[in-house]
Design a protein around this motif. Structure first.
Motif, PDB file in Angstrom:
ATOM      1  N   GLY A   1       6.765   3.426  -3.282  1.00 54.89           N
ATOM      2  CA  GLY A   1       5.969   3.823  -4.437  1.00 54.89           C
ATOM      3  C   GLY A   1       5.148   2.722  -5.066  1.00 54.89           C
ATOM      4  N   ASN A   2       4.901   1.639  -4.346  1.00 58.03           N
ATOM      5  CA  ASN A   2       4.082   0.558  -4.875  1.00 58.03           C
ATOM      6  C   ASN A   2       2.671   1.067  -5.163  1.00 58.03           C
ATOM      7  OD1 ASN A   2       1.988  -1.702  -4.233  1.00 58.03           O
ATOM      8  ND2 ASN A   2       3.852  -2.797  -4.819  1.00 58.03           N
ATOM      9  N   SER A   3       2.203   0.878  -6.390  1.00 57.44           N
ATOM     10  CA  SER A   3       0.905   1.415  -6.817  1.00 57.44           C
ATOM     11  C   SER A   3      -0.262   0.857  -6.010  1.00 57.44           C
ATOM     12  CB  SER A   3       0.673   1.112  -8.300  1.00 57.44           C
ATOM     13  OG  SER A   3       1.662   1.707  -9.074  1.00 57.44           O
ATOM     14  N   LEU A   4      -0.303  -0.443  -5.821  1.00 53.96           N
ATOM     15  CA  LEU A   4      -1.403  -1.053  -5.083  1.00 53.96           C
ATOM     16  C   LEU A   4      -1.413  -0.595  -3.624  1.00 53.96           C
ATOM     17  CD1 LEU A   4      -3.829  -2.948  -5.072  1.00 53.96           C
ATOM     18  CD2 LEU A   4      -2.246  -4.851  -4.663  1.00 53.96           C
ATOM     19  N   ALA A   5      -0.240  -0.471  -3.038  1.00 53.77           N
ATOM     20  CA  ALA A   5      -0.152  -0.010  -1.654  1.00 53.77           C
ATOM     21  C   ALA A   5      -0.665   1.424  -1.529  1.00 53.77           C
ATOM     22  CB  ALA A   5       1.290  -0.108  -1.153  1.00 53.77           C
ATOM     23  N   ARG A   6      -0.246   2.282  -2.434  1.00 57.16           N
ATOM     24  CA  ARG A   6      -0.698   3.680  -2.359  1.00 57.16           C
ATOM     25  C   ARG A   6      -2.186   3.809  -2.672  1.00 57.16           C
ATOM     26  NH1 ARG A   6       4.131   7.829  -3.887  1.00 57.16           N
ATOM     27  NH2 ARG A   6       5.629   6.932  -2.449  1.00 57.16           N
ATOM     28  N   ARG A   7      -2.680   3.026  -3.601  1.00 61.07           N
ATOM     29  CA  ARG A   7      -4.122   3.045  -3.899  1.00 61.07           C
ATOM     30  C   ARG A   7      -4.902   2.579  -2.673  1.00 61.07           C
ATOM     31  NH1 ARG A   7      -7.208  -0.759  -8.280  1.00 61.07           N
ATOM     32  NH2 ARG A   7      -9.246   0.234  -8.143  1.00 61.07           N
ATOM     33  N   SER A   8      -4.428   1.541  -2.006  1.00 62.32           N
ATOM     34  CA  SER A   8      -5.087   1.042  -0.796  1.00 62.32           C
ATOM     35  C   SER A   8      -5.076   2.077   0.317  1.00 62.32           C
ATOM     36  CB  SER A   8      -4.402  -0.241  -0.313  1.00 62.32           C
ATOM     37  OG  SER A   8      -4.492  -1.239  -1.289  1.00 62.32           O
ATOM     38  N   LEU A   9      -3.987   2.805   0.432  1.00 62.66           N
ATOM     39  CA  LEU A   9      -3.910   3.851   1.448  1.00 62.66           C
ATOM     40  C   LEU A   9      -4.877   4.996   1.127  1.00 62.66           C
ATOM     41  CD1 LEU A   9      -2.557   4.806   4.046  1.00 62.66           C
ATOM     42  CD2 LEU A   9      -0.780   5.860   2.618  1.00 62.66           C
ATOM     43  N   LEU A  10      -4.917   5.419  -0.116  1.00 59.62           N
ATOM     44  CA  LEU A  10      -5.866   6.454  -0.513  1.00 59.62           C
ATOM     45  C   LEU A  10      -7.292   6.000  -0.254  1.00 59.62           C
ATOM     46  CD1 LEU A  10      -6.612   9.169  -1.779  1.00 59.62           C
ATOM     47  CD2 LEU A  10      -6.425   8.057  -4.035  1.00 59.62           C
ATOM     48  N   TYR A  11      -7.592   4.766  -0.611  1.00 58.68           N
ATOM     49  CA  TYR A  11      -8.912   4.197  -0.362  1.00 58.68           C
ATOM     50  C   TYR A  11      -9.269   4.272   1.128  1.00 58.68           C
ATOM     51  CZ  TYR A  11     -12.298   0.382   0.328  1.00 58.68           C
ATOM     52  OH  TYR A  11     -13.373  -0.382   0.704  1.00 58.68           O
ATOM     53  N   THR A  12      -8.318   3.943   1.983  1.00 60.79           N
ATOM     54  CA  THR A  12      -8.540   3.970   3.420  1.00 60.79           C
ATOM     55  C   THR A  12      -8.930   5.367   3.891  1.00 60.79           C
ATOM     56  OG1 THR A  12      -7.012   2.143   3.755  1.00 60.79           O
ATOM     57  CG2 THR A  12      -7.439   3.555   5.663  1.00 60.79           C
ATOM     58  N   PHE A  13      -8.196   6.367   3.433  1.00 57.15           N
ATOM     59  CA  PHE A  13      -8.497   7.732   3.863  1.00 57.15           C
ATOM     60  C   PHE A  13      -9.780   8.265   3.236  1.00 57.15           C
ATOM     61  CE2 PHE A  13      -3.909   7.821   4.980  1.00 57.15           C
ATOM     62  CZ  PHE A  13      -4.077   8.110   6.331  1.00 57.15           C
ATOM     63  N   LEU A  14     -10.035   7.928   1.994  1.00 60.10           N
ATOM     64  CA  LEU A  14     -11.283   8.365   1.357  1.00 60.10           C
ATOM     65  C   LEU A  14     -12.492   7.775   2.075  1.00 60.10           C
ATOM     66  CD1 LEU A  14     -10.368   8.145  -2.438  1.00 60.10           C
ATOM     67  CD2 LEU A  14     -10.822  10.231  -1.111  1.00 60.10           C
ATOM     68  N   ARG A  15     -12.369   6.522   2.510  1.00 59.10           N
ATOM     69  CA  ARG A  15     -13.491   5.866   3.209  1.00 59.10           C
ATOM     70  C   ARG A  15     -13.806   6.520   4.537  1.00 59.10           C
ATOM     71  NH1 ARG A  15     -14.075  -0.292   3.462  1.00 59.10           N
ATOM     72  NH2 ARG A  15     -15.785   0.485   4.690  1.00 59.10           N
ATOM     73  N   ARG A  16     -12.824   7.116   5.158  1.00 54.93           N
ATOM     74  CA  ARG A  16     -13.097   7.821   6.417  1.00 54.93           C
ATOM     75  C   ARG A  16     -14.091   8.963   6.178  1.00 54.93           C
ATOM     76  NH1 ARG A  16      -7.258   8.376   9.492  1.00 54.93           N
ATOM     77  NH2 ARG A  16      -7.023   6.149   9.987  1.00 54.93           N
ATOM     78  N   ASP A  17     -13.942   9.640   5.061  1.00 53.67           N
ATOM     79  CA  ASP A  17     -14.830  10.765   4.735  1.00 53.67           C
ATOM     80  C   ASP A  17     -16.075  10.325   3.977  1.00 53.67           C
ATOM     81  OD1 ASP A  17     -12.986  12.507   5.897  1.00 53.67           O
ATOM     82  OD2 ASP A  17     -11.931  12.830   4.001  1.00 53.67           O
ATOM     83  N   HIS A  18     -15.950   9.241   3.224  1.00 53.14           N
ATOM     84  CA  HIS A  18     -17.049   8.749   2.389  1.00 53.14           C
ATOM     85  C   HIS A  18     -17.139   7.232   2.563  1.00 53.14           C
ATOM     86  CE1 HIS A  18     -16.810  12.696   0.508  1.00 53.14           C
ATOM     87  NE2 HIS A  18     -15.524  12.493   0.373  1.00 53.14           N
TER      88      HIS A  18
END
Length: 136
Positions: free
Chosen positions: A49-66
Motif C-alpha cells: 500500500g505504499n502511496s508513491l509505489a501505487r501512484r507510479s504504477l497508475l502513472y505507468t498504466f495511464l501513460r500506455r493509453d495517454h
C-alpha cells in the motif's frame, strides 16, 4: 491481479492486469527513478500500500493509453485506486490454503476465500497459474 482505478464521476472503473513481469524495461526503469527503489522493492511496496509505489504504477498504466501524461498530473483519492485479485487467483490461493492449513484455521481461511471468490472479477483470459505479483 488487477490495478483498478475508479475516479469520481466515471461510471465504470478502469481495470488493468498487473503482472510485474509484463512491464516493459523502460516502464520498470521509470518506476525505479520515480520511487528511488529497485523493482523488487517496488513490487513489495505496491502490495503493502505504499502511496508513491501505487501512484507510479497508475502513472505507468495511464501513460500506455495517454502517452503525454505527466507524473505530476496523476492525482487521485486513495479510495479511487485499489488492487484486486481475480476469481482464479483467489481459487488458487484457496487450494493452497486447503492443502496447508488444518483445524479451525483452515475452516476460517476457506470461508474467507469463498467470500472473496463470490465477488471477485472473473478473468477467464488468465494464463497459467496465479502467482504473487512480486518480481524476481
Amino acid at each position: 491481479m488487477f490495478l483498478v482505478y475508479h475516479p469520481e464521476g466515471q461510471t465504470e472503473p478502469t481495470r488493468w492486469r498487473y503482472n510485474p513481469r509484463r512491464l516493459m524495461t523502460v516502464e520498470r526503469e521509470t518506476i525505479e527513478r520515480l520511487t528511488g527503489k529497485n523493482f523488487t522493492e517496488f513490487t513489495t511496496d505496491v502490495l503493502q500500500g505504499n502511496s508513491l509505489a501505487r501512484r507510479s504504477l497508475l502513472y505507468t498504466f495511464l501513460r500506455r493509453d495517454h502517452p503525454k501524461t505527466k507524473f505530476e498530473d496523476v492525482e487521485f483519492f486513495w479510495d479511487e485506486l485499489k488492487l484486486e485479485y481475480s476469481k482464479q487467483e483467489w481459487e488458487e490461493m484457496r487450494a493452497r490454503a486447503a492443502e496447508n492449513l488444518v483445524g479451525a484455521e483452515r475452516v476460517a481461511a476457506l470461508a474467507q476465500f469463498d467470500e472473496e471468490i463470490e465477488t471477485a472479477f472473473d478473468d477467464t483470459s488468465a494464463e497459467g497459474k496465479a502467482g504473487l505479483p512480486i518480481a524476481d
